[in-house]
Scaffold this motif. Structure first.
Motif, PDB file in Angstrom:
ATOM      1  N   ARG A 137     -19.630   9.626 -10.265  1.00  0.00           N
ATOM      2  CA  ARG A 137     -19.240  10.893  -9.647  1.00  0.00           C
ATOM      3  C   ARG A 137     -18.268  10.713  -8.491  1.00  0.00           C
ATOM      4  O   ARG A 137     -17.570  11.644  -8.121  1.00  0.00           O
ATOM      5  CB  ARG A 137     -20.485  11.652  -9.161  1.00  0.00           C
ATOM      6  CG  ARG A 137     -21.445  12.031 -10.276  1.00  0.00           C
ATOM      7  CD  ARG A 137     -20.755  12.809 -11.382  1.00  0.00           C
ATOM      8  NE  ARG A 137     -21.666  13.185 -12.454  1.00  0.00           N
ATOM      9  CZ  ARG A 137     -22.112  14.424 -12.651  1.00  0.00           C
ATOM     10  NH1 ARG A 137     -21.739  15.404 -11.843  1.00  0.00           N
ATOM     11  NH2 ARG A 137     -22.919  14.673 -13.653  1.00  0.00           N
ATOM     12  N   VAL A 138     -18.242   9.528  -7.890  1.00  0.00           N
ATOM     13  CA  VAL A 138     -17.344   9.262  -6.764  1.00  0.00           C
ATOM     14  C   VAL A 138     -16.724   7.879  -6.934  1.00  0.00           C
ATOM     15  O   VAL A 138     -17.437   6.895  -7.143  1.00  0.00           O
ATOM     16  CB  VAL A 138     -18.093   9.317  -5.409  1.00  0.00           C
ATOM     17  CG1 VAL A 138     -17.201   8.804  -4.286  1.00  0.00           C
ATOM     18  CG2 VAL A 138     -18.557  10.729  -5.101  1.00  0.00           C
ATOM     19  N   ILE A 139     -15.394   7.829  -6.839  1.00  0.00           N
ATOM     20  CA  ILE A 139     -14.670   6.562  -6.825  1.00  0.00           C
ATOM     21  C   ILE A 139     -13.876   6.497  -5.532  1.00  0.00           C
ATOM     22  O   ILE A 139     -13.113   7.415  -5.223  1.00  0.00           O
ATOM     23  CB  ILE A 139     -13.717   6.439  -8.031  1.00  0.00           C
ATOM     24  CG1 ILE A 139     -14.515   6.297  -9.327  1.00  0.00           C
ATOM     25  CG2 ILE A 139     -12.768   5.258  -7.861  1.00  0.00           C
ATOM     26  CD1 ILE A 139     -13.661   6.325 -10.581  1.00  0.00           C
ATOM     27  N   VAL A 140     -14.080   5.452  -4.752  1.00  0.00           N
ATOM     28  CA  VAL A 140     -13.280   5.217  -3.550  1.00  0.00           C
ATOM     29  C   VAL A 140     -12.317   4.083  -3.863  1.00  0.00           C
ATOM     30  O   VAL A 140     -12.750   2.977  -4.200  1.00  0.00           O
ATOM     31  CB  VAL A 140     -14.150   4.865  -2.329  1.00  0.00           C
ATOM     32  CG1 VAL A 140     -13.272   4.695  -1.086  1.00  0.00           C
ATOM     33  CG2 VAL A 140     -15.210   5.940  -2.082  1.00  0.00           C
ATOM     34  N   VAL A 141     -11.010   4.354  -3.766  1.00  0.00           N
ATOM     35  CA  VAL A 141     -10.013   3.378  -4.181  1.00  0.00           C
ATOM     36  C   VAL A 141      -9.005   3.117  -3.060  1.00  0.00           C
ATOM     37  O   VAL A 141      -8.590   4.046  -2.361  1.00  0.00           O
ATOM     38  CB  VAL A 141      -9.272   3.833  -5.458  1.00  0.00           C
ATOM     39  CG1 VAL A 141      -8.565   5.171  -5.260  1.00  0.00           C
ATOM     40  CG2 VAL A 141      -8.284   2.776  -5.939  1.00  0.00           C
ATOM     41  N   THR A 142      -8.648   1.856  -2.890  1.00  0.00           N
ATOM     42  CA  THR A 142      -7.597   1.473  -1.943  1.00  0.00           C
ATOM     43  C   THR A 142      -6.685   0.460  -2.592  1.00  0.00           C
ATOM     44  O   THR A 142      -7.046  -0.170  -3.591  1.00  0.00           O
ATOM     45  CB  THR A 142      -8.194   0.876  -0.655  1.00  0.00           C
ATOM     46  OG1 THR A 142      -7.154   0.674   0.307  1.00  0.00           O
ATOM     47  CG2 THR A 142      -8.873  -0.457  -0.916  1.00  0.00           C
ATOM     48  N   ASP A 143      -5.487   0.318  -2.033  1.00  0.00           N
ATOM     49  CA  ASP A 143      -4.618  -0.788  -2.446  1.00  0.00           C
ATOM     50  C   ASP A 143      -4.469  -1.811  -1.321  1.00  0.00           C
ATOM     51  O   ASP A 143      -3.692  -2.755  -1.424  1.00  0.00           O
ATOM     52  CB  ASP A 143      -3.252  -0.280  -2.916  1.00  0.00           C
ATOM     53  CG  ASP A 143      -2.386   0.266  -1.786  1.00  0.00           C
ATOM     54  OD1 ASP A 143      -2.900   0.411  -0.652  1.00  0.00           O
ATOM     55  OD2 ASP A 143      -1.203   0.557  -2.027  1.00  0.00           O
ATOM     56  N   GLY A 144      -5.223  -1.602  -0.236  1.00  0.00           N
ATOM     57  CA  GLY A 144      -5.299  -2.594   0.834  1.00  0.00           C
ATOM     58  C   GLY A 144      -4.073  -2.709   1.720  1.00  0.00           C
ATOM     59  O   GLY A 144      -3.991  -3.648   2.521  1.00  0.00           O
ATOM     60  N   GLU A 145      -3.135  -1.747   1.633  1.00  0.00           N
ATOM     61  CA  GLU A 145      -1.880  -1.936   2.369  1.00  0.00           C
ATOM     62  C   GLU A 145      -1.943  -1.481   3.812  1.00  0.00           C
ATOM     63  O   GLU A 145      -1.179  -1.955   4.649  1.00  0.00           O
ATOM     64  CB  GLU A 145      -0.733  -1.216   1.657  1.00  0.00           C
ATOM     65  CG  GLU A 145       0.622  -1.567   2.243  1.00  0.00           C
ATOM     66  CD  GLU A 145       1.799  -1.090   1.412  1.00  0.00           C
ATOM     67  OE1 GLU A 145       2.937  -1.482   1.711  1.00  0.00           O
ATOM     68  OE2 GLU A 145       1.576  -0.322   0.462  1.00  0.00           O
ATOM     69  N   ARG A 146      -2.859  -0.569   4.122  1.00  0.00           N
ATOM     70  CA  ARG A 146      -2.924  -0.084   5.502  1.00  0.00           C
ATOM     71  C   ARG A 146      -4.387   0.061   5.892  1.00  0.00           C
ATOM     72  O   ARG A 146      -4.916   1.158   5.991  1.00  0.00           O
ATOM     73  CB  ARG A 146      -2.189   1.261   5.607  1.00  0.00           C
ATOM     74  CG  ARG A 146      -1.784   1.655   7.015  1.00  0.00           C
ATOM     75  CD  ARG A 146      -2.274   3.053   7.374  1.00  0.00           C
ATOM     76  NE  ARG A 146      -3.722   3.129   7.438  1.00  0.00           N
ATOM     77  CZ  ARG A 146      -4.406   4.247   7.661  1.00  0.00           C
ATOM     78  NH1 ARG A 146      -3.795   5.393   7.804  1.00  0.00           N
ATOM     79  NH2 ARG A 146      -5.732   4.232   7.712  1.00  0.00           N
ATOM     80  N   ILE A 147      -5.034  -1.064   6.063  1.00  0.00           N
ATOM     81  CA  ILE A 147      -6.466  -1.073   6.346  1.00  0.00           C
ATOM     82  C   ILE A 147      -6.700  -0.784   7.826  1.00  0.00           C
ATOM     83  O   ILE A 147      -6.325  -1.570   8.695  1.00  0.00           O
ATOM     84  CB  ILE A 147      -7.090  -2.426   5.954  1.00  0.00           C
ATOM     85  CG1 ILE A 147      -6.942  -2.659   4.449  1.00  0.00           C
ATOM     86  CG2 ILE A 147      -8.546  -2.495   6.380  1.00  0.00           C
ATOM     87  CD1 ILE A 147      -7.633  -1.643   3.573  1.00  0.00           C
ATOM     88  N   LEU A 148      -7.302   0.386   8.092  1.00  0.00           N
ATOM     89  CA  LEU A 148      -7.527   0.832   9.467  1.00  0.00           C
ATOM     90  C   LEU A 148      -6.222   0.681  10.254  1.00  0.00           C
ATOM     91  O   LEU A 148      -5.169   1.110   9.797  1.00  0.00           O
ATOM     92  CB  LEU A 148      -8.676   0.045  10.091  1.00  0.00           C
ATOM     93  CG  LEU A 148     -10.018   0.109   9.330  1.00  0.00           C
ATOM     94  CD1 LEU A 148     -11.049  -0.812   9.970  1.00  0.00           C
ATOM     95  CD2 LEU A 148     -10.546   1.534   9.278  1.00  0.00           C
ATOM     96  N   GLY A 149      -6.279   0.055  11.418  1.00  0.00           N
ATOM     97  CA  GLY A 149      -5.049  -0.224  12.158  1.00  0.00           C
ATOM     98  C   GLY A 149      -4.605  -1.658  11.990  1.00  0.00           C
ATOM     99  O   GLY A 149      -3.790  -2.153  12.773  1.00  0.00           O
ATOM    100  N   LEU A 150      -5.125  -2.322  10.951  1.00  0.00           N
ATOM    101  CA  LEU A 150      -4.910  -3.764  10.795  1.00  0.00           C
ATOM    102  C   LEU A 150      -3.781  -4.102   9.837  1.00  0.00           C
ATOM    103  O   LEU A 150      -3.377  -5.259   9.742  1.00  0.00           O
ATOM    104  CB  LEU A 150      -6.210  -4.429  10.308  1.00  0.00           C
ATOM    105  CG  LEU A 150      -7.431  -4.203  11.218  1.00  0.00           C
ATOM    106  CD1 LEU A 150      -8.685  -4.748  10.560  1.00  0.00           C
ATOM    107  CD2 LEU A 150      -7.215  -4.848  12.580  1.00  0.00           C
ATOM    108  N   GLY A 151      -3.290  -3.137   9.102  1.00  0.00           N
ATOM    109  CA  GLY A 151      -2.150  -3.375   8.228  1.00  0.00           C
ATOM    110  C   GLY A 151      -2.528  -3.873   6.851  1.00  0.00           C
ATOM    111  O   GLY A 151      -3.598  -3.566   6.320  1.00  0.00           O
ATOM    112  N   ASP A 152      -1.653  -4.674   6.266  1.00  0.00           N
ATOM    113  CA  ASP A 152      -1.765  -5.141   4.890  1.00  0.00           C
ATOM    114  C   ASP A 152      -2.773  -6.295   4.799  1.00  0.00           C
ATOM    115  O   ASP A 152      -2.491  -7.418   5.205  1.00  0.00           O
ATOM    116  CB  ASP A 152      -0.380  -5.587   4.402  1.00  0.00           C
ATOM    117  CG  ASP A 152      -0.358  -5.998   2.933  1.00  0.00           C
ATOM    118  OD1 ASP A 152      -1.438  -6.068   2.317  1.00  0.00           O
ATOM    119  OD2 ASP A 152       0.748  -6.250   2.417  1.00  0.00           O
ATOM    120  N   LEU A 153      -3.930  -6.000   4.234  1.00  0.00           N
ATOM    121  CA  LEU A 153      -4.952  -7.025   4.054  1.00  0.00           C
ATOM    122  C   LEU A 153      -5.198  -7.332   2.586  1.00  0.00           C
ATOM    123  O   LEU A 153      -6.154  -8.038   2.247  1.00  0.00           O
ATOM    124  CB  LEU A 153      -6.268  -6.605   4.730  1.00  0.00           C
ATOM    125  CG  LEU A 153      -6.236  -6.469   6.250  1.00  0.00           C
ATOM    126  CD1 LEU A 153      -7.618  -6.163   6.791  1.00  0.00           C
ATOM    127  CD2 LEU A 153      -5.678  -7.730   6.905  1.00  0.00           C
TER     128      LEU A 153
END
Length: 536
Positions: A137-153
């Motif tokens: 019912r829920v998918i949380v998806v990221t590509d990791g390019e702007r993680i919080l204020g830390l940038g590309d992880l």
């Protein structure tokens, strides 16, 4: 319990009770001899968990411990989190999750979530069948390019979807089997990561252009085939991509972007609540943003909707909102203004940040920069000189990236400020008053939105749902909480808030004809019946 018995049952994280199995259950499921004699209640087990947790010397050690508990015993993990959410949430998510993402490959134990790389192109729908659950019912998806204020992880960013799924379960009661964290591992431009021998991600420069977009599109379409009831939450994408995908898919599938819309709703709720303290009329407010990224522009757009709902026309609403960038006030004379900022670039002479505060006299100042210390003493002092009770909302997280600390805000304003932040801060004693600053945590918003979409089976997620969520959240703040300086309710009431938001989302879905379900008359009771309670 899927016919599990013996050791298989004892080690299955979704079904084990560990020492909580009764003597009768031990006989029934072939567990005799596999456990110590004592039958421990879940409360006794929680006491043991907390004792072990509090012995850890660092937050990252506590994160690793809790993650191991989740992998070992889901119900115990979530019961502990729900009952001690003030203590556990900062360890599971912000601010600890930032460090956890930075160290993800180095602290990796067991695989969680689902990974998609460019090598899966053309086969995403097929490999999704490898995920063991059917009713997502829920998918949380990221590509990791702007993680919080830390940038590309890169692939290290998987810590974010894993953490957000934990919040969905704990804060709104969506069953863990119905939630799925996904990493679109399209590479990373973080050279240090690619050169780290322990890095677990796709070790190439980021996919970009049409190749990147087509992979995202294949993923979205594959989800519609495999999990047609799923809501997609886009998380921590770079701002241009975040807006691009939101604009592209928001009218086609169930989806939203938490960095844009969730942040907007929780910030708007804080502004609504602040009016109860300042006694100012919402439609009279001037709001200034430091930063022009997704969080700031998304909040401005939702604020326009809020002003319009309160009686202003679009032009009047837009004129209530101002932006500051690195060069100072963003005006109509600026060049290369971001498209979403243009409606808020008004006719005004160029001026510095502090001068802009002096001339425009904003009632509310919102920071969304990801840069620590940008709310200086001069900025806070100027806000205090033009307002009897200035409202300062420092959204950036983790804590090391916040625009100012709570202690700085209270001291520099001589105790006048109404302060909220994206990261948690401890209570601040200033003169004879103990201030308990509020965290503008998106966990107040997105779990309730997700639960409401699940309950209503709404085809789309609309701005009016986030506007309703902001109104509901603001309405739950008690007078006692306001007196302590908080513009948000106690985190311990987050499930109550999520339930109320979900009910409001259901009403919006009905009003906007977004659902074909015939919802029961008692929507509140129906939503409550869907909420997972992790007990034995």
């Amino acid at each position: 319990m899927k016919n599990l018995r013996g050791k298989a049952l004892l080690t299955d994280p979704a079904h084990t009770k560990s020492t909580g199995f009764t003597y009768a259950e031990r006989e029934l499921y072939g567990l005799r001899g596999l456990l110590p004699y004592d039958v421990a209640s879940i409360d006794k087990q929680i006491e043991r968990v907390l004792g072990s947790l509090r012995c850890k010397n660092s937050t990252i050690e506590k994160y690793i411990f809790l993650n191991a508990l989740l992998e070992r015993n889901q119900r115990l993990f979530y019961r502990t989190m729900i009952d001690h959410i003030d203590e556990i949430m900062p360890l599971v998510y912000t601010p600890t999750v930032g460090e956890a993402c930075s160290e993800f490959a180095h602290i990796f134990r067991n695989a969680q979530g689902f990974y998609i790389s460019p090598e899966d192109r053309g086969e995403i729908a097929t490999i999704l069948k490898n995920w063991p659950e059917e009713d997502i019912r829920v998918i949380v998806v990221t590509d990791g390019e702007r993680i919080l204020g830390l940038g590309d992880l890169g692939a290290n960013g998987m810590g974010i979807p894993i953490g957000k799924v934990a919040l969905y379960v704990a804060c709104s009661g969506i069953h863990p089997a119905q939630c799925m964290p996904v990493m679109l591992d399209v590479g990373t431009n973080n050279i240090a990561l690619r050169e780290d021998p322990l890095y677990l991600g796709y070790p190439y420069p980021r996919l970009n252009g049409d190749a990147y977009r087509s992979l995202v599109d294949e993923f979205v379409k594959a989800v519609q085939l495999r999990y047609p009831s799923a809501l997609i939450q886009f998380e921590d994408f770079l701002s241009p991509h975040a807006f691009e995908f939101l604009d592209l898919y928001a009218q086609k599938v169930r989806c939203f972007n938490d960095d844009i819309q969730g942040t907007a709703a929780v910030t708007l709720a804080g502004i609504y609540t602040s009016c109860r303290i300042t006694k100012k009329k919402f439609t009279d407010l001037n709001i200034m943003f430091l930063g022009t990224g997704s969080a700031a522009s998304g909040t401005a757009e939702l604020a326009v909707d809020a002003f319009r709902a309160a009686g202003l026309n679009r032009s009047q609403a837009q004129k209530r909102l101002w932006f500051i960038d690195r060069k100072g006030l963003v005006t109509a004379r600026n060049e290369n203004i971001k498209p979403r900022i243009k409606p808020f670039a008004h006719e005004h002479a160029a001026c510095s940040f502090v001068d802009a505060i002096n001339e425009i006299k904003p009632d509310v100042l919102i920071g969304a920069t990801g840069v620590a210390g940008t709310f200086t003493e001069a900025v806070i002092s100027k806000m205090s000189s033009v307002n009897e009770r200035p409202v300062i909302i420092a959204l950036s997280n983790p804590t090391s990236h916040t625009e100012c600390t709570a202690e700085q805000a209270y001291h520099w304003s001589n105790g006048k400020v109404i302060f909220a932040s994206g990261s948690p801060f401890n209570a601040v004693q200033f003169k004879d008053h103990l201030f308990k600053p509020a965290q503008g945590n998106n966990a107040y918003i997105f779990p309730g939105i997700g639960l409401g979409i699940y309950a209503s089976a709404a085809r789309l997620v609309t701005q009016s749902m986030f506007l309703a969520a902001a109104e509901v959240l603001a309405s739950t703040v008690s007078e006692q909480e306001i007196h302590s300086g908080s513009v948000y309710p106690a985190l311990s009431r987050v499930r109550e808030v999520s339930h109320a938001i979900a009910v409001a989302v259901c009403h919006v879905a009905i009003r906007e004809e977004l659902t074909s379900l015939s919802l029961p008359e008692d929507i509140s009771g129906y939503v409550r019946s869907l909420m997972y309670e992790p007990n034995y």
